[in-house]
Design an enzyme around this catalytic site. Sequence first.
Site, PDB file in Angstrom:
ATOM      1  N   LYS A  57       0.829  -1.210   0.000  1.00 33.13           N
ATOM      2  CA  LYS A  57       0.000   0.000   0.000  1.00 33.13           C
ATOM      3  C   LYS A  57       0.861   1.257   0.000  1.00 33.13           C
ATOM      4  CE  LYS A  57      -4.300  -1.665   2.051  1.00 33.13           C
ATOM      5  NZ  LYS A  57      -5.316  -1.453   3.105  1.00 33.13           N
ATOM      6  N   ASN A 107      -2.713  11.178  11.065  1.00 34.36           N
ATOM      7  CA  ASN A 107      -3.955  11.140  10.314  1.00 34.36           C
ATOM      8  C   ASN A 107      -4.642   9.773  10.332  1.00 34.36           C
ATOM      9  OD1 ASN A 107      -5.689  12.004   7.732  1.00 34.36           O
ATOM     10  ND2 ASN A 107      -4.672  10.066   7.250  1.00 34.36           N
ATOM     11  N   SER A 156      -8.631  14.561  15.117  1.00 34.87           N
ATOM     12  CA  SER A 156      -9.710  14.190  16.011  1.00 34.87           C
ATOM     13  C   SER A 156     -10.987  14.157  15.177  1.00 34.87           C
ATOM     14  CB  SER A 156      -9.798  15.183  17.170  1.00 34.87           C
ATOM     15  OG  SER A 156     -10.846  14.839  18.043  1.00 34.87           O
ATOM     16  N   TYR A 183     -15.576   5.185  19.602  1.00 37.77           N
ATOM     17  CA  TYR A 183     -14.972   6.135  18.665  1.00 37.77           C
ATOM     18  C   TYR A 183     -14.845   7.504  19.326  1.00 37.77           C
ATOM     19  CZ  TYR A 183     -14.294   8.957  14.447  1.00 37.77           C
ATOM     20  OH  TYR A 183     -13.792   9.841  13.511  1.00 37.77           O
ATOM     21  N   LYS A 187     -11.414   9.717  19.948  1.00 33.29           N
ATOM     22  CA  LYS A 187     -11.217  11.046  19.359  1.00 33.29           C
ATOM     23  C   LYS A 187     -11.011  12.113  20.440  1.00 33.29           C
ATOM     24  CE  LYS A 187     -10.348   9.804  16.204  1.00 33.29           C
ATOM     25  NZ  LYS A 187      -9.298  10.086  15.198  1.00 33.29           N
TER      26      LYS A 187
END
Length: 312
Positions: A57, A107, A156, A183, A187
């Site tokens: 990748k 990221n 975030s 999640y 974050k």
Amino acid sequence: MTAFNGKTTAEEVAQGKNLRGKVALVTGASSGLGFETARVLASIGARVIITARSEEKAAEACEALQEAVPGAEFATLVLELSELDQVRSAAAELLAREAQIDLLINNAGIMACPLGRTREGCELQFGTNHIGHFLFTCLIAPALKKSPSPRVVNLSSAGHKYAPVDFDDPHYNHRDYDKWNAYGQAKTANIWFSLGLTRRGIASNAVHPGAIMTNLGRHMTEADFESFGSQAHESGFEFKSVEQGAATSVWAATAPELEGKGGLYLEDCQIGEPVNESTPASGYADYALDEQAAERLWSLSEEIVGERFTLA
């Protein structure tokens, strides 16, 4: 306030900027926001190191980036954030190759996945989105500290408003698992990590990129998309293109007005404000910039990775 807004693209943010002589590293750059962020930073002169979960990748993304920005310099690094042994190997490889890193864009991430755990027992979203980036960033801090003005950008999300970190049971060992709650706490952890880094001398800000359809949503079901679309409509949320979604990351990495500033929540290429009932789609939760919670998270993170970091 800046002249930019939620519809501004990363290329528009980058106009007039010059990153020649700077080295930027973007995690999760094989597609989506990471790819676009890497492309734009390279287009204004940065030498960009991209990470992906596999050599294949990384190589494919590097080739595509080279075609998109002829003459730019790219390098690759395999980084699997959920595997801490591999994170340590990647950090050691990077330090052996690079004397200085000027910009780090954390990221990479996962979202709303079924319950899973890392080898250390971390809930997978918390372990990948926060703990993996925590360890990698702290390990490569010597290279960041050699930069005259390092910047770390932690992606975030407005999703942090789903939940703060539950310090009593962050890994869902004793409570029912909820993928959106999980999640949210991951974050929130990204924001608190920015506070902790800034307190230790490395300027770091958290970015909400906006709602963008990327591979991040690969675990979402049809019902999730329907619910998300309904909530977005009710709150005034607008979806962004990838080019618009990468804009705040690029702004955080390049804006002169953010030089030396950290511990901020950024969205739509602006410094965020506390959430307002009249505009629930924007702003940050009241716990988002809690310095005490950030220090508690730092200690928990060190405990999980089995290493202490002063970054002095």
